[in-house]
Design an enzyme around this catalytic site. Structure first.
Site, PDB file in Angstrom:
ATOM      1  N   ASP A  65       0.807  -1.220   0.000  1.00 24.61           N
ATOM      2  CA  ASP A  65       0.000   0.000   0.000  1.00 24.61           C
ATOM      3  C   ASP A  65       0.844   1.276   0.000  1.00 24.61           C
ATOM      4  O   ASP A  65       0.305   2.378  -0.072  1.00 24.61           O
ATOM      5  CB  ASP A  65      -0.993   0.009   1.175  1.00 24.61           C
ATOM      6  CG  ASP A  65      -0.336  -0.159   2.527  1.00 24.61           C
ATOM      7  OD1 ASP A  65       0.780  -0.689   2.592  1.00 24.61           O
ATOM      8  OD2 ASP A  65      -0.944   0.239   3.540  1.00 24.61           O
ATOM      9  N   HIS A 265      -3.599   7.748   6.927  1.00 27.17           N
ATOM     10  CA  HIS A 265      -3.388   6.298   6.876  1.00 27.17           C
ATOM     11  C   HIS A 265      -4.457   5.554   7.697  1.00 27.17           C
ATOM     12  O   HIS A 265      -4.175   4.773   8.588  1.00 27.17           O
ATOM     13  CB  HIS A 265      -1.984   5.948   7.384  1.00 27.17           C
ATOM     14  CG  HIS A 265      -1.549   4.551   6.993  1.00 27.17           C
ATOM     15  ND1 HIS A 265      -1.726   3.464   7.816  1.00 27.17           N
ATOM     16  CD2 HIS A 265      -0.949   4.081   5.883  1.00 27.17           C
ATOM     17  CE1 HIS A 265      -1.249   2.380   7.226  1.00 27.17           C
ATOM     18  NE2 HIS A 265      -0.773   2.740   6.043  1.00 27.17           N
TER      19      HIS A 265
END
Length: 313
Positions: A65, A265
């Site tokens: 990611d 995040h």
């Protein structure tokens, strides 16, 4: 002026309303990208910023990611007819990881240089600013980054006149360079005042709280920190997976005396980060939850005011 944009704010997987975590900075005609997860180049297009002038891409670590968007980004740069070399910075093993990803992006019209971080702290000097990398605590080697713009003291005209320095040399001394003339050697310290406050932006994700974060985020103009979980009951999960909660990030910002905190995040299960903001602000009042594309313009502190900024989502 230092422009900062959170291109994406999601962790683990991209969602229809949230791209993966990536941050872009622009200063003095240069661009820096930190992390490049899947969809980063789409987020960049939505913002209206271009990948072509990126000078350096820094990677916190090599989980998908944070780096899986690199092949597409490189191809987009190549299609934009980029020819200047590109610097990639990341933990040890960067060259191997980039080589593997480039199997699907083998031919590019520009050179790629990899700088692998091997120390707990390392500095990369750029044109007019520097990037400080510092190790954090995740379940794989992981680094946080500071973008630091230093500011020299004001030029003291009266001192230059007193020393009878020819005006043609003033701009050289203002740049911090020494000059040698028939009347002698002159150094910047002879005509510059005390260094003025510069700019500091700190970015870290995928980590437990560490002293290195507090040290580097000290008095930061902007502290961008992961807030994987907003739910207080997920504290144990954060510890287990080497991530942070909103409240731990806020405690770090308070300890570091940062000027503002941006949380990013987010876990895919965290649909409404704003719900937890009132509790977070009891710890650090200047905390903000972020959406993709959130931008701020940071300028140098003026004589009578604080750091001038403008921020928008």
């Amino acid at each position: 002026m230092l422009d900062i944009c959170l291109l994406g704010t999601g962790g683990m997987m991209p969602l229809p309303y949230r791209w993966l975590t990536s941050m872009m900075a622009r200063y003095n005609g240069q661009s820096i990208l930190i992390d490049c997860g899947e969809g980063t180049q789409i987020a960049m297009k939505e913002k209206g910023w271009s990948p072509k002038p990126i000078d350096v891409i820094c990677f916190t670590h090599f989980h998908a990611d944070h780096i899986s968007g690199l092949p597409g980004m490189l191809l987009t740069m190549g299609n934009a007819e980029r020819t200047q070399p590109l610097l990639l910075v990341g933990p040890k093993g960067l060259s191997r990881v980039v080589s593997a990803l480039r199997v699907i992006a083998p031919e590019l019209p520009f050179e790629i240089n990899c700088m692998e971080l091997t120390e707990s702290e390392q500095t990369i000097s750029m044109n007019g600013f520097r990037i400080e990398a510092f190790k954090v605590n995740h379940n794989v080697p992981c680094y946080g980054y500071c973008i630091v713009v230093d500011r020299i003291g004001k030029f003291q005209v009266d001192r230059a006149l007193e020393l009878a320095i020819d005006k043609r040399y003033w701009s050289i001394l203002q740049r911090g360079e020494s000059v040698s003339t028939e009347k002698g050697n002159f150094t910047p310290e002879m005509v510059l005042g005390e260094p003025r406050k510069g700019l500091r932006v700190v970015y870290c994700t995928d980590t437990r709280p560490t002293e290195s974060i507090v040290q580097h985020a000290g008095n930061a103009d902007l502290f961008i920190c992961e807030g994987m979980y907003g739910e207080p009951e997920k504290q144990a999960k954060a510890r287990e997976n080497k991530h942070m909660t909103f409240y731990e990030a806020a405690a770090l910002a308070k300890q570091a005396k940062a000027r503002r905190l941006w949380l990013t995040h987010y876990s895919p299960s965290l649909n409404r980060p704003d719900e937890f903001l009132p509790a977070v602000r009891k710890i650090f009042p200047l905390a903000e939850t972020c959406r993709d594309g959130k931008t701020i313009e940071l300028t140098f502190e003026e004589e009578l005011g604080n750091c001038e900024t403008s921020s928008k989502s």
